[in-house]
Enzyme design. Structure first.
Site, PDB file in Angstrom:
ATOM      1  N   CYS A 151     -75.179 -53.057  31.342  1.00  0.00           N
ATOM      2  CA  CYS A 151     -76.392 -53.843  31.057  1.00  0.00           C
ATOM      3  C   CYS A 151     -77.149 -53.291  29.842  1.00  0.00           C
ATOM      4  CB  CYS A 151     -77.333 -53.798  32.247  1.00  0.00           C
ATOM      5  SG  CYS A 151     -76.535 -54.126  33.812  1.00  0.00           S
TER       6      CYS A 151
HETATM    7  N1  GLN Z   1     -73.042 -51.647  38.063  1.00  0.00           N
HETATM    8  C1  GLN Z   1     -74.130 -52.527  37.744  1.00  0.00           C
HETATM    9  C2  GLN Z   1     -74.063 -53.868  38.416  1.00  0.00           C
HETATM   10  O1  GLN Z   1     -73.012 -54.439  38.546  1.00  0.00           O
HETATM   11  C3  GLN Z   1     -74.048 -52.795  36.309  1.00  0.00           C
HETATM   12  C4  GLN Z   1     -75.245 -52.536  35.575  1.00  0.00           C
HETATM   13  C5  GLN Z   1     -74.794 -52.520  34.165  1.00  0.00           C
HETATM   14  O2  GLN Z   1     -75.085 -51.611  33.449  1.00  0.00           O
HETATM   15  N2  GLN Z   1     -73.932 -53.444  33.842  1.00  0.00           N
HETATM   16  O3  GLN Z   1     -75.048 -54.367  38.802  1.00  0.00           O
END
Ligand code: GLN
Length: 248
Positions: free
Chosen positions: A2
């Site tokens: 993200c």
């Molecule tokens: N592992 C988190 C999720 O799937 C991902 C957050 C991110 O950095 N993509 O919500």
């Protein structure tokens, strides 16, 4: 993974951060520059949290890509706030794409976001999760690593730990249980920002009574500084302060 940002300072329209800056968050959702191998675009939902003049923060979240939401541009243009936390999501494989899984997660004055992944999910952190009250596990925002990280941080905040300790201790315990995790956490209560770097990009621009923390700089202002990996950043309107994690 993200992209996320937090702002503290004089009230400004949300659209400035989300749409108008040259590398605003909506642009970072479809054209991020520094994903460090963690995904390509951030199209699996978004969330914006902001603090009205009084009372707890307000959130607007969706499972759509930020660039395709028909309501957000108008809302963001007429909503001004002096404290904001916003995120765009790239869901980790096998994790659900729902608005409830999109940051910011919230309770009381707190807004929280995670950029990264818990390695070995979920097995690596079952023992850590088992230390949480059963009720917290039954009411997780979503069955995702980010929602569990929020529950771990929130548990510490509820116990009265200062936010910088809640973030640093959570990074330490999850990092020990799940080595190789990427743990960029971002937390605010509207008066200060606490952020960790652990495997992902983060930059900060402070001064003039405002501070902006963002996965990627929003513009080419020379005031942006990259936060080195493995650090804890604590910032308020007076500016940012960095400490190496582990010595926080
Ligand atoms: N592992 C988190 C999720 O799937 C991902 C957050 C991110 O950095 N993509 O919500």
């Amino acid at each position: 993974m993200c992209r996320h940002l937090a702002y503290l300072g004089p009230p400004l329209p949300l659209s400035r951060l989300l749409f108008e800056a040259p590398h605003a968050l909506a642009r970072q959702s479809w054209a991020p520059k520094d994903m460090r191998g963690g995904g390509t675009i951030n199209a699996d939902g978004f969330g914006v949290g902001w603090y009205p003049a009084d009372g707890p923060p307000v959130r607007f979240r969706s499972e759509r890509p930020m660039w395709s939401d028909p309501s957000l541009p108008g809302l963001a243009a007429v909503t001004a706030a002096g404290a904001v936390l916003a995120a765009v999501r790239s869901a980790t494989e096998s994790m659900p794409v729902t608005s409830a899984a999109a940051a910011p997660f919230a309770e009381g004055p707190w807004l929280f976001s995670h950029n990264g992944v818990v390695a070995g999910w979920p097995d690596a952190v079952t023992a850590l999760a088992a230390r949480l009250p059963t009720r917290d596990l039954l009411t997780l925002d979503a069955p995702t690593d980010s929602a569990l990280l929020w529950a771990l941080v929130r548990h510490r905040l509820r116990a009265g730990e200062p936010p910088e300790q809640a973030v640093a201790a959570t990074v330490a315990e999850v990092g020990a249980a799940a080595p190789g995790s990427r743990l960029n956490l971002l937390l605010t209560d509207g008066a200060r920002i606490v952020a960790s770097t652990g495997g992902h990009a983060l930059s900060v621009r402070g001064g003039d009574g405002c501070v902006l923390v963002s996965s990627e700089p929003l513009d080419d202002d020379p005031g942006w500084r990259a936060v080195p990996d493995g650090h804890l950043l604590v910032a308020d309107a007076a500016g940012p302060h960095l400490t190496p994690l582990g010595r926080a």
